[in-house]
Write a protein that holds these residues in place. Structure first.
Motif, PDB file in Angstrom:
ATOM      1  N   ASP A  22       2.504  -2.253  -4.752  1.00 32.55           N
ATOM      2  CA  ASP A  22       1.913  -3.389  -4.046  1.00 32.55           C
ATOM      3  C   ASP A  22       2.937  -4.146  -3.210  1.00 32.55           C
ATOM      4  N   ALA A  23       4.072  -4.463  -3.818  1.00 30.76           N
ATOM      5  CA  ALA A  23       5.086  -5.242  -3.101  1.00 30.76           C
ATOM      6  C   ALA A  23       5.655  -4.455  -1.935  1.00 30.76           C
ATOM      7  N   LEU A  24       5.979  -3.187  -2.159  1.00 34.49           N
ATOM      8  CA  LEU A  24       6.560  -2.377  -1.090  1.00 34.49           C
ATOM      9  C   LEU A  24       5.565  -2.179   0.046  1.00 34.49           C
ATOM     10  N   ARG A  25       4.304  -1.956  -0.290  1.00 36.32           N
ATOM     11  CA  ARG A  25       3.309  -1.762   0.765  1.00 36.32           C
ATOM     12  C   ARG A  25       3.190  -3.015   1.639  1.00 36.32           C
ATOM     13  N   GLN A  26       3.254  -4.176   1.033  1.00 29.72           N
ATOM     14  CA  GLN A  26       3.204  -5.410   1.825  1.00 29.72           C
ATOM     15  C   GLN A  26       4.461  -5.565   2.671  1.00 29.72           C
ATOM     16  N   GLN A  27       5.606  -5.251   2.085  1.00 28.04           N
ATOM     17  CA  GLN A  27       6.869  -5.324   2.836  1.00 28.04           C
ATOM     18  C   GLN A  27       6.853  -4.382   4.039  1.00 28.04           C
ATOM     19  N   MET A  28       6.321  -3.191   3.849  1.00 30.92           N
ATOM     20  CA  MET A  28       6.254  -2.239   4.956  1.00 30.92           C
ATOM     21  C   MET A  28       5.273  -2.725   6.029  1.00 30.92           C
ATOM     22  N   ALA A  29       4.136  -3.266   5.608  1.00 32.87           N
ATOM     23  CA  ALA A  29       3.169  -3.800   6.573  1.00 32.87           C
ATOM     24  C   ALA A  29       3.801  -4.910   7.410  1.00 32.87           C
ATOM     25  N   ASP A  30       4.603  -5.743   6.757  1.00 31.15           N
ATOM     26  CA  ASP A  30       5.272  -6.837   7.473  1.00 31.15           C
ATOM     27  C   ASP A  30       6.248  -6.322   8.519  1.00 31.15           C
ATOM     28  N   ARG A  31       6.744  -5.100   8.332  1.00 30.68           N
ATOM     29  CA  ARG A  31       7.738  -4.526   9.243  1.00 30.68           C
ATOM     30  C   ARG A  31       7.132  -3.484  10.188  1.00 30.68           C
ATOM     31  N   GLY A  32       5.825  -3.319  10.111  1.00 34.87           N
ATOM     32  CA  GLY A  32       5.151  -2.368  10.993  1.00 34.87           C
ATOM     33  C   GLY A  32       5.371  -0.922  10.628  1.00 34.87           C
ATOM     34  N   VAL A  33       5.651  -0.654   9.344  1.00 28.19           N
ATOM     35  CA  VAL A  33       5.921   0.699   8.857  1.00 28.19           C
ATOM     36  C   VAL A  33       4.692   1.207   8.107  1.00 28.19           C
ATOM     37  N   VAL A  34       4.218   2.395   8.431  1.00 30.90           N
ATOM     38  CA  VAL A  34       3.092   2.997   7.732  1.00 30.90           C
ATOM     39  C   VAL A  34       3.594   3.649   6.449  1.00 30.90           C
ATOM     40  N   VAL A  35       2.997   3.305   5.329  1.00 36.81           N
ATOM     41  CA  VAL A  35       3.298   3.948   4.055  1.00 36.81           C
ATOM     42  C   VAL A  35       2.431   5.193   3.929  1.00 36.81           C
ATOM     43  N   GLN A  36       3.071   6.323   3.637  1.00 42.85           N
ATOM     44  CA  GLN A  36       2.349   7.555   3.322  1.00 42.85           C
ATOM     45  C   GLN A  36       2.641   7.904   1.867  1.00 42.85           C
ATOM     46  N   SER A  37       1.610   8.304   1.140  1.00 45.21           N
ATOM     47  CA  SER A  37       1.744   8.545  -0.297  1.00 45.21           C
ATOM     48  C   SER A  37       2.080   9.988  -0.606  1.00 45.21           C
ATOM     49  N   TRP A  38       3.157  10.177  -1.399  1.00 42.59           N
ATOM     50  CA  TRP A  38       3.311  11.435  -2.102  1.00 42.59           C
ATOM     51  C   TRP A  38       2.990  11.164  -3.576  1.00 42.59           C
ATOM     52  N   GLY A  39       2.515  12.188  -4.257  1.00 41.00           N
ATOM     53  CA  GLY A  39       2.140  12.014  -5.668  1.00 41.00           C
ATOM     54  C   GLY A  39       0.827  11.291  -5.854  1.00 41.00           C
ATOM     55  N   ALA A  40      -0.051  11.309  -4.850  1.00 43.63           N
ATOM     56  CA  ALA A  40      -1.290  10.531  -4.913  1.00 43.63           C
ATOM     57  C   ALA A  40      -2.180  10.921  -6.083  1.00 43.63           C
ATOM     58  N   ILE A  41      -2.087  12.172  -6.534  1.00 42.10           N
ATOM     59  CA  ILE A  41      -2.915  12.592  -7.678  1.00 42.10           C
ATOM     60  C   ILE A  41      -2.066  12.837  -8.926  1.00 42.10           C
ATOM     61  N   GLY A  42      -0.831  12.331  -8.909  1.00 39.09           N
ATOM     62  CA  GLY A  42      -0.039  12.265 -10.134  1.00 39.09           C
ATOM     63  C   GLY A  42       0.839  13.455 -10.461  1.00 39.09           C
ATOM     64  N   ARG A  43       0.869  14.453  -9.575  1.00 39.96           N
ATOM     65  CA  ARG A  43       1.764  15.607  -9.767  1.00 39.96           C
ATOM     66  C   ARG A  43       1.662  16.233 -11.146  1.00 39.96           C
ATOM     67  N   GLY A  44       0.450  16.379 -11.641  1.00 45.08           N
ATOM     68  CA  GLY A  44       0.246  17.077 -12.902  1.00 45.08           C
ATOM     69  C   GLY A  44       0.716  16.333 -14.129  1.00 45.08           C
ATOM     70  N   LYS A  45       0.939  15.013 -14.015  1.00 42.06           N
ATOM     71  CA  LYS A  45       1.450  14.238 -15.143  1.00 42.06           C
ATOM     72  C   LYS A  45       0.342  13.521 -15.916  1.00 42.06           C
ATOM     73  N   GLY A  46      -0.903  14.002 -15.780  1.00 42.67           N
ATOM     74  CA  GLY A  46      -1.982  13.469 -16.591  1.00 42.67           C
ATOM     75  C   GLY A  46      -2.853  12.414 -15.933  1.00 42.67           C
ATOM     76  N   LEU A  47      -2.528  12.020 -14.717  1.00 43.84           N
ATOM     77  CA  LEU A  47      -3.284  10.960 -14.050  1.00 43.84           C
ATOM     78  C   LEU A  47      -4.768  11.322 -13.918  1.00 43.84           C
TER      79      LEU A  47
END
Length: 274
Positions: free
Chosen positions: A170-195
């Motif tokens: 949450d904090a990083l996404r807001q910080q990136m938005a404030d700087r005009g940086v698009v956040v792209q997600s890796w690990g969105a489905i948890g990389r097989g760690k049970g998510l």
């Protein structure tokens, strides 16, 4: 947001990029070619994945014209520094067998080395030569981003980071938005760690008649975060592309906000990857 997120460079990053981590060249070539036929238009690799040749071959032999496809690759940690970064990038370009790279990222900041700013400046020069369309970073913190901005006056177009319901950023996404940086997600489905086995995701998925993976990715996309997803199963690949056929409700989002926040990957402030 159906068509993607417009980057500061003018390029558009689709909601879902096809990932190739852990695929060898042969598997990557086939997967990229198949995924392009199925509707994917963006593909993610990296020098450390040792499959750039396969990804490039898949793009070159796909039924979709090159100009309609987007490829991301990344500079490994051992190649930080101006001269080495240029050599490494040109090696990636040769591996891919392409005339240019759409999105080129510094894979990790490696602050102990203190070379990520110099490396960022080298990426500008490669872009100026027409070899890269868009430059960005991966696994950077706001502090690292601010150092790049201070040195060049320009923020990365993209910061590709671990981001999922179990590590919302949450904090990083807001910080990136404030700087005009698009956040792209890796690990969105948890990389097989049970998510995906979590009952909350499964409950929401059942209510919408979709897969838990679709819910996890829709959670990100509903907040403007494009994702990277990989599957060897054609039906799952089709499902992963289909994020606009349903919308998570406020109650869904509230339930998904109850996940304990645990990082599954490395900490870019202290961990190193070469």
């Amino acid at each position: 947001m159906e068509h993607g997120v417009k980057l500061s460079s003018g390029q558009v990053l689709p909601p879902v990029t096809f990932g190739t981590w852990k695929l060898d060249d042969t598997a990557a070539e086939q997967a990229v070619r198949d995924a392009a036929t199925e509707g994917y238009r963006a593909f993610d690799t990296g020098q450390r994945y040792h499959n750039e040749a396969g990804v490039g071959a898949g793009m070159r032999t796909a039924s979709v014209p090159r100009e309609q496809l987007m490829v991301t690759t990344k500079l490994r940690g051992g190649d930080h520094g101006a001269e080495q970064a240029e050599r490494a990038f040109k090696a990636s370009l040769r591996n891919l067998g392409l005339d240019y790279v759409d999105l080129y990222l510094i894979h990790w900041p490696l602050p102990r080395l203190g070379l990520y700013v110099e490396t960022w400046q080298a990426l500008h020069e490669l872009r100026d030569q027409g070899l890269i369309r868009t430059i960005g970073v991966s696994n950077f913190t706001a502090e690292h981003i601010d150092a790049l901005i201070a040195a060049t006056g320009e923020a990365p177009a993209v910061n590709q980071v671990e981001c999922h319901v179990g590590w919302r950023q949450d904090a990083l996404r807001q910080q990136m938005a404030d700087r005009g940086v698009v956040v792209q997600s890796w690990g969105a489905i948890g990389r097989g760690k049970g998510l995906l086995e979590d009952g909350r995701l499964q409950q929401v998925a059942a209510q919408h008649g979709v897969s838990p993976a679709q819910v996890a990715m829709r959670w990100a996309w509903q907040q403007g975060v494009p994702v990277i997803a990989k599957s060897g199963n054609p039906e799952r690949r089709r499902q992963n592309l289909d994020l606009d056929s349903f919308m998570l409700t406020d109650d869904d989002m509230a339930l998904l906000a109850t996940f304990e926040q645990v990082r599954i990957g490395k900490d870019p402030d202290v961990d190193e990857e070469y």
